[in-house]
Scaffold this motif. Structure first.
Motif, PDB file in Angstrom:
ATOM      1  N   SER A 182       0.899  -1.196  -0.009  1.00 34.83           N
ATOM      2  CA  SER A 182       0.120  -0.007   0.013  1.00 34.83           C
ATOM      3  C   SER A 182       0.931   1.241   0.025  1.00 34.83           C
ATOM      4  N   GLU A 183       0.213   2.266  -0.510  1.00 30.89           N
ATOM      5  CA  GLU A 183       1.026   3.618  -0.300  1.00 30.89           C
ATOM      6  C   GLU A 183       1.351   3.999   1.088  1.00 30.89           C
ATOM      7  N   GLY A 184       0.483   3.751   2.177  1.00 31.25           N
ATOM      8  CA  GLY A 184       0.678   4.041   3.465  1.00 31.25           C
ATOM      9  C   GLY A 184       1.881   3.360   4.089  1.00 31.25           C
ATOM     10  N   VAL A 185       2.225   2.007   3.499  1.00 30.36           N
ATOM     11  CA  VAL A 185       3.222   1.102   4.009  1.00 30.36           C
ATOM     12  C   VAL A 185       4.609   1.872   3.308  1.00 30.36           C
ATOM     13  N   MET A 186       4.420   2.190   1.869  1.00 31.63           N
ATOM     14  CA  MET A 186       5.610   2.453   1.405  1.00 31.63           C
ATOM     15  C   MET A 186       6.089   3.939   1.920  1.00 31.63           C
ATOM     16  N   VAL A 187       5.256   4.652   2.217  1.00 30.45           N
ATOM     17  CA  VAL A 187       5.650   6.051   2.841  1.00 30.45           C
ATOM     18  C   VAL A 187       6.398   5.964   4.334  1.00 30.45           C
ATOM     19  N   GLU A 188       5.618   5.082   5.383  1.00 31.66           N
ATOM     20  CA  GLU A 188       6.263   4.791   6.463  1.00 31.66           C
ATOM     21  C   GLU A 188       7.599   4.099   6.417  1.00 31.66           C
TER      22      GLU A 188
END
Length: 317
Positions: A182-188
């Motif tokens: 997910s984008e959230g995982v990528m960002v984190e």
């Protein structure tokens, strides 16, 4: 090139190298019948560019026990890149990709065949402290971090160990959303990795995704607050904007290009210029100017690394 250092390598980097098949005619990949074989990979592009400029570069990876793996090793040897830490993994294959042919500056169509590749099984077992410790700089990219959980663990371990040893680190986010859950995982995960770095080199769109801020200075402040020493934000044909922990900031204009041929590899070329110049002791604006120059050369040639210059070809520009 004679760089004063006690290390036996100037730079070490890690990631996945793939065989790349570039279509011999323009148009949809489905219609292509002729291909040329090359080596590809974001971190490999940077390693290649640095080696061509005369730096001593080490590459850490895994390849399969197959013709693609042997081809990658041959290319590393041709470029003078140290591959003592490239492992031939007999369990998994070397990844490859297909790339459409463009010469009008549009983004080429690329299809990857890398799932379950040898390089995706990189892990902390591939961290040789003596080998990494022999380098004075570590370059990392978000691509290696995205390959697998075990590869991400290796990237974090290498960053922590090299930082603890007093080595400098550069980080190019090089976003690959399709490789993340997910984008959230990528960002984190990429922001957690970026805080290890001395120099963070995002594109403007990447910085906006990773930080939620729109303006270059706000993006830079996000990373500077985490202990990064300098943030350089690529702004396309306009050049690049930078800010340092010491409060220095500014814009460095890009180099005009009469015809953009292939955009792939521009960011890697930029990283080559910035990293090489900073390791030579040049000031950040001069390093960014070299990055802009090499990036402009990269987009005037077909291929991911074909436009990366030798020291003689770069000249004084």
């Amino acid at each position: 090139m004679n760089l004063k250092t006690d290390a036996t390598l100037d730079v070490v980097t890690l990631g996945e190298a793939m065989a790349m098949f570039v279509a011999g005619e323009r148009g949809d990949l489905a219609s292509a019948t002729r291909f040329s074989k090359r080596a590809a990979g974001a971190e490999l592009n940077v390693a290649t560019g640095l080696a061509r400029l005369g730096l001593r570069v080490g590459w850490v990876s895994r390849v399969g026990d197959d013709s693609f793996g042997r081809f990658i090793c041959q290319q590393l040897d041709l470029e003078g890149i140290d591959r003592r830490q490239v492992t031939t993994d007999r369990r998994y294959p070397t990844g490859f990709q297909l790339k459409s042919s463009v010469d009008d500056g549009s983004d080429p169509q690329v299809e990857y065949f890398r799932k379950g590749s040898a390089a995706s099984h990189l892990s902390t077992d591939d961290f040789n402290p003596d080998y990494f410790g022999a380098a004075r700089h570590l370059h990392l990219s978000g691509v290696a971090a995205a390959l697998s959980d075990s590869s991400l663990a290796l990237v974090h371990h290498a960053a922590s160990e090299m930082k603890a040893a007093g080595r400098s680190l550069s980080f190019d986010p090089n976003l690959r959303p399709s490789l993340w859950s997910s984008e959230g995982v990528m960002v984190e995960r990429l922001n957690a990795l970026a805080q290890h770095a001395d120099w963070v080199l995002p594109g403007l769109a990447e910085g906006q995704i990773l930080t939620g801020y729109r303006q270059p200075e706000a993006i830079a402040d996000f990373y500077l607050a985490k202990g990064v020493k300098a943030v350089v934000i690529k702004t396309g044909s306009d050049g690049a904007w930078y800010k340092t922990a010491a409060g220095e900031r500014g814009h460095v204009a890009g180099f005009p290009v009469s015809k953009v041929v292939d955009t792939v590899g521009a960011g890697d070329g930029f990283a080559v210029g910035v990293i090489s110049a900073l390791l030579e002791g040049k000031a950040l604006p001069a390093a960014i100017r070299r990055g802009n120059k090499i990036g402009s050369l990269a987009i005037q040639a077909i291929g991911d690394s074909e436009g990366l210059p030798t020291r003689a070809a770069l000249g004084d520009f």
